[in-house]
Design a protein around this motif. Sequence first.
Motif, PDB file in Angstrom:
ATOM      1  N   ALA A  66      -2.453   5.240  -8.807  1.00 43.23           N
ATOM      2  CA  ALA A  66      -1.232   4.446  -8.960  1.00 43.23           C
ATOM      3  C   ALA A  66      -1.390   3.081  -8.311  1.00 43.23           C
ATOM      4  O   ALA A  66      -0.954   2.058  -8.867  1.00 43.23           O
ATOM      5  CB  ALA A  66      -0.045   5.199  -8.356  1.00 43.23           C
ATOM      6  N   ARG A  67      -2.019   3.036  -7.130  1.00 41.46           N
ATOM      7  CA  ARG A  67      -2.238   1.744  -6.470  1.00 41.46           C
ATOM      8  C   ARG A  67      -3.122   0.846  -7.330  1.00 41.46           C
ATOM      9  O   ARG A  67      -2.882  -0.357  -7.447  1.00 41.46           O
ATOM     10  CB  ARG A  67      -2.882   1.968  -5.102  1.00 41.46           C
ATOM     11  N   GLU A  68      -4.141   1.443  -7.925  1.00 43.75           N
ATOM     12  CA  GLU A  68      -5.032   0.657  -8.777  1.00 43.75           C
ATOM     13  C   GLU A  68      -4.292   0.109  -9.994  1.00 43.75           C
ATOM     14  O   GLU A  68      -4.448  -1.069 -10.363  1.00 43.75           O
ATOM     15  CB  GLU A  68      -6.210   1.538  -9.223  1.00 43.75           C
ATOM     16  N   LEU A  69      -3.471   0.926 -10.610  1.00 47.02           N
ATOM     17  CA  LEU A  69      -2.750   0.505 -11.813  1.00 47.02           C
ATOM     18  C   LEU A  69      -1.623  -0.465 -11.495  1.00 47.02           C
ATOM     19  O   LEU A  69      -1.320  -1.360 -12.288  1.00 47.02           O
ATOM     20  CB  LEU A  69      -2.198   1.739 -12.530  1.00 47.02           C
TER      21      LEU A  69
ATOM     22  N   GLY B 213      -5.522  -0.812  -2.159  1.00 48.34           N
ATOM     23  CA  GLY B 213      -5.905   0.587  -2.294  1.00 48.34           C
ATOM     24  C   GLY B 213      -6.573   1.170  -1.086  1.00 48.34           C
ATOM     25  O   GLY B 213      -6.797   2.385  -1.017  1.00 48.34           O
ATOM     26  N   GLY B 214      -6.957   0.366  -0.116  1.00 42.02           N
ATOM     27  CA  GLY B 214      -7.569   0.886   1.101  1.00 42.02           C
ATOM     28  C   GLY B 214      -9.049   1.174   0.999  1.00 42.02           C
ATOM     29  O   GLY B 214      -9.631   1.769   1.899  1.00 42.02           O
ATOM     30  N   GLY B 215      -9.701   0.779  -0.094  1.00 43.80           N
ATOM     31  CA  GLY B 215     -11.139   1.011  -0.220  1.00 43.80           C
ATOM     32  C   GLY B 215     -11.438   2.355  -0.848  1.00 43.80           C
ATOM     33  O   GLY B 215     -10.573   3.212  -1.007  1.00 43.80           O
TER      34      GLY B 215
ATOM     35  N   PHE C 133       0.835  -1.200   0.000  1.00 34.56           N
ATOM     36  CA  PHE C 133       0.000   0.000   0.000  1.00 34.56           C
ATOM     37  C   PHE C 133       0.873   1.255   0.000  1.00 34.56           C
ATOM     38  O   PHE C 133       0.562   2.258  -0.653  1.00 34.56           O
ATOM     39  CB  PHE C 133      -0.909  -0.010   1.235  1.00 34.56           C
ATOM     40  N   LEU C 134       1.975   1.210   0.734  1.00 32.94           N
ATOM     41  CA  LEU C 134       2.801   2.385   0.958  1.00 32.94           C
ATOM     42  C   LEU C 134       3.592   2.795  -0.279  1.00 32.94           C
ATOM     43  O   LEU C 134       3.721   4.006  -0.562  1.00 32.94           O
ATOM     44  CB  LEU C 134       3.772   2.116   2.109  1.00 32.94           C
ATOM     45  N   MET C 135       4.136   1.841  -1.023  1.00 38.96           N
ATOM     46  CA  MET C 135       5.100   2.161  -2.069  1.00 38.96           C
ATOM     47  C   MET C 135       4.570   3.152  -3.114  1.00 38.96           C
ATOM     48  O   MET C 135       5.238   4.150  -3.419  1.00 38.96           O
ATOM     49  CB  MET C 135       5.597   0.892  -2.751  1.00 38.96           C
TER      50      MET C 135
END
Length: 278
Positions: free
Chosen positions: A231-234, A239-241, A78-80
């Motif tokens: 970016a998390r999605e791609l 993604g945390g919701g 999640f963080l990166m």
Amino acid sequence: MSGTTTADSTTTADSARGQVYWLLSDCWNIVRRGLTHYRRQPVNVAWQLGFPIVSVLLYGYVFGSAMTVPGGGDYRDFLMPGMFVMTMAFGFINTATVVVYDSIRGVTDRFRSMPMASSAVVAGRGMTDLLVACAELVIMMLTALAMGWRPDAGWGFLAAFGLLLWLRFALIWVGVWLGLLVPNPEAAGGLFAVAFPLTMISSIYVAPQLMPDWLGFVAAWNPISSTASAARELFGTPGGGADSWIEQHALLMAGVWPVILTAIFLPLAVGRFRRLGR
């Protein structure tokens, strides 16, 4: 009569091509100058790259085991993407610092005294910073991979890389404008006091759902949060919701926010450059 009109049109077209050529040439000269400075001052490059790398290691290993992600998933994954966004966001401070150094050393006045397009000077600074941002992202991603981060490969990875640079592109003009406003490098360094809360009150480190309602609302509508969520999605990482409209349309807003920022601050930066010394 028609021959005269044709000759005038040809002259106008040649003049326009000449202006474009010299605009691009001036822009490239500014880019080459900026890259030469980076090559001759490796300590500055090491500092720019060192802070985000240390931040990745610090947040990933020190706080990683104590943090949770809504909906499950590893916190480091999640963080990166958020750390990549943080690097792009903090970049405007480096831009402002370089611009103000050029101002106090008389370099900017020298550019203004030369037959150069004002937009070429500003655009050249922006292109230089964008090339440096590419190098920063590559090094950050290699560090993340060494820590065990495993994003999805393919077009999504390239699209996320492009969105990160798109955000950096927009924030460059914020940095140029601020660099032309602040009086000295010390004041430019003080911009960290603005950048720090901007990145902290966002979804870079923590999902907005874990914040108090009012703070989560502010964090969700922070422009850099949209880039982080997209970016998390791609990348295919947790993604945390997504509870709010802005979070559900992160990909759309990750493209829209930089357009808005560029439309505001690019004209301000060029206008400020033209008004210097008046």
